[in-house]
Design an enzyme around this catalytic site. Structure first.
Site, short mmCIF file in Angstrom:
data_model
loop_
_atom_site.label_atom_id
_atom_site.label_comp_id
_atom_site.label_asym_id
_atom_site.label_seq_id
_atom_site.Cartn_x
_atom_site.Cartn_y
_atom_site.Cartn_z
CD GLU A 21 -3.85 3.96 11.70
OE1 GLU A 21 -2.69 3.92 11.25
OE2 GLU A 21 -4.59 2.94 11.79
CG HIS B 35 -2.88 -2.15 4.50
ND1 HIS B 35 -1.66 -1.52 4.42
CD2 HIS B 35 -3.72 -1.26 5.08
CE1 HIS B 35 -1.75 -0.31 4.94
NE2 HIS B 35 -3.00 -0.11 5.35
CG ASP C 152 -6.67 0.27 7.49
OD1 ASP C 152 -5.70 0.18 6.71
OD2 ASP C 152 -6.56 0.71 8.64
CG ASP C 153 -5.44 -3.81 7.72
OD1 ASP C 153 -4.60 -4.24 6.91
OD2 ASP C 153 -5.29 -2.71 8.32
CG HIS D 187 -6.37 3.23 3.57
ND1 HIS D 187 -6.11 4.27 4.44
CD2 HIS D 187 -5.71 2.17 4.09
CE1 HIS D 187 -5.34 3.86 5.42
NE2 HIS D 187 -5.09 2.57 5.25
CG HIS E 284 -1.00 4.53 6.61
ND1 HIS E 284 -0.86 4.16 5.30
CD2 HIS E 284 -1.86 3.63 7.17
CE1 HIS E 284 -1.62 3.08 5.07
NE2 HIS E 284 -2.23 2.74 6.19
N1 ADE Z 1 -4.17 0.78 9.78
C1 ADE Z 1 -2.87 0.64 9.51
N2 ADE Z 1 -2.02 1.59 9.91
C2 ADE Z 1 -0.73 1.46 9.67
N3 ADE Z 1 -0.18 0.42 9.06
C3 ADE Z 1 -0.98 -0.56 8.64
N4 ADE Z 1 -0.72 -1.71 8.00
C4 ADE Z 1 -1.88 -2.35 7.83
N5 ADE Z 1 -2.89 -1.63 8.34
C5 ADE Z 1 -2.35 -0.50 8.85
ZN ZN Z 2 -3.88 1.42 6.39
#
Ligand code: ADE
Ligand code: ZN
Length: 316
Positions: free
Chosen positions: A197, A16, A275-276, A14, A194
């Site tokens: 969350e 992006h 994630d990011d 996971h 997703h």
């Molecule tokens: N944590 C996240 N939740 C939803 N969309 C995303 N796009 C990038 N990161 C995300």
């Molecule tokens: Zn994500």
């Protein structure tokens, strides 16, 4: 412990790619593409990385992605991430990319995909990192737009393994995308999404029953629904959990309140992911390390989490 966690062989399921755009690379690409930025320097941009919720983050994430214009930009972005994988002993990765973030600004789909795909191929050959790309639909846009994105992607079907669903969760339930997921699955793609969350457990039920997903991205709110928990445990449906993301986006007030280890001990197939990473303060090892620091994660638990990530791979 950091070095031990770093050396542990693991998979990332996971992440992006647009969320791995470090401020330094963002500034370098802006200069290369002659784009004026609203931030004076890297430090000013980094200091804007303070979020109260998912939407506040997404607004900055989409703004940042605007510096990605050429095939080389997408290559450089992906290659920089793969170098981090190598440094952290991530032996396999299944990153997301958001084509609509780019096609909606006039960047051709194939420009995005060619740059990413070439870097992933080089990652296999030069770094020994296996991978499988996931095409993610933006859920704040319409299902029609997702269908058009799938149309654009089908000529390049060998370049990705699965479809996903991301962006603003609340108010955009999985049911909105049932038809496009049906079509993607009938074309041979695995589905992930997703869910849970910020959104309620009902969205996780919908993702499982309507979109027929094989893996839940985040899913931390499953813990509010005992029947759902039982299903996830019985069917061993993997959850790709992102601890630093969840605290940065205030899903949990503090890491010490995160439920990932409770889930692990209950038999949920949870995994650790970044994630990011450019926006949330670290890559996979930093996520593992935060669990050790704030939740007392043991080496045995870390081993099980890493093994879960290897078991939950969609691609070989
Ligand atoms: N944590 C996240 N939740 C939803 N969309 C995303 N796009 C990038 N990161 C995300
Ligand atoms: Zn994500």
């Amino acid at each position: 412990m950091y070095d031990w966690l770093n050396a542990l062989p693991k998979a990332e399921l996971h992440m992006h790619l647009e969320g791995s755009l470090e401020p330094e690379l963002l500034f370098a690409l802006a200069e290369r593409n002659k784009i004026a930025l609203p931030w004076a320097d890297v430090e000013t941009l980094r200091s804007a990385y303070a979020f109260n919720n998912l939407q506040e983050f997404l607004d900055l994430y989409y703004q940042g992605a605007d510096v990605l214009r050429t095939e080389q930009d997408f290559y450089d972005l992906t290659w920089a991430y793969l170098q981090r994988c190598k440094a952290q002993n991530v032996i396999h990765t299944e990153p997301f990319f958001d084509p609509q973030t780019h096609t909606d600004r006039g960047i051709p789909f194939e420009v995005v995909l060619r740059g990413i795909d070439q870097a992933l191929k080089d990652g296999r050959q030069q770094l020994g990192i296996s991978s499988g790309l996931i095409l993610s639909f933006l859920r704040h846009l319409s299902e029609d737009e997702a269908q058009k994105t799938l149309d654009m992607a089908l000529p390049f079907r060998d370049a990705f393994i699965a479809v996903g669903l991301d962006s603003s969760e609340k108010g955009h339930p999985p049911s909105k995308f049932q038809r496009v997921f049906d079509r993607a699955r009938s074309e041979g793609f695995v589905a992930v999404a997703h869910a849970g969350e910020e959104g309620p457990p009902e969205y996780i039920w919908e993702a499982l029953d309507l979109l027929k997903i094989k893996r839940i991205d985040h899913g931390v709110r499953a813990i509010e629904d005992e029947r759902l928990m039982q299903r996830i445990i019985d069917e061993q449906i993997p959850l790709t959990v992102c601890p630093l993301s969840n605290t940065k986006l205030c899903v949990f007030d503090h890491m010490s309140q995160h439920n990932i280890l409770d889930m692990l001990e209950r038999g949920v197939k949870v995994t650790v992911n970044s994630d990011d990473p450019a926006y949330f303060g670290g890559y996979v090892t930093e996520n593992f390390h935060a669990l050790h620091q704030h939740l007392g994660m043991t080496q045995d638990q870390a081993r099980r989490l890493a093994q879960n990530s290897l078991d939950a791979r969609l691609a070989g």
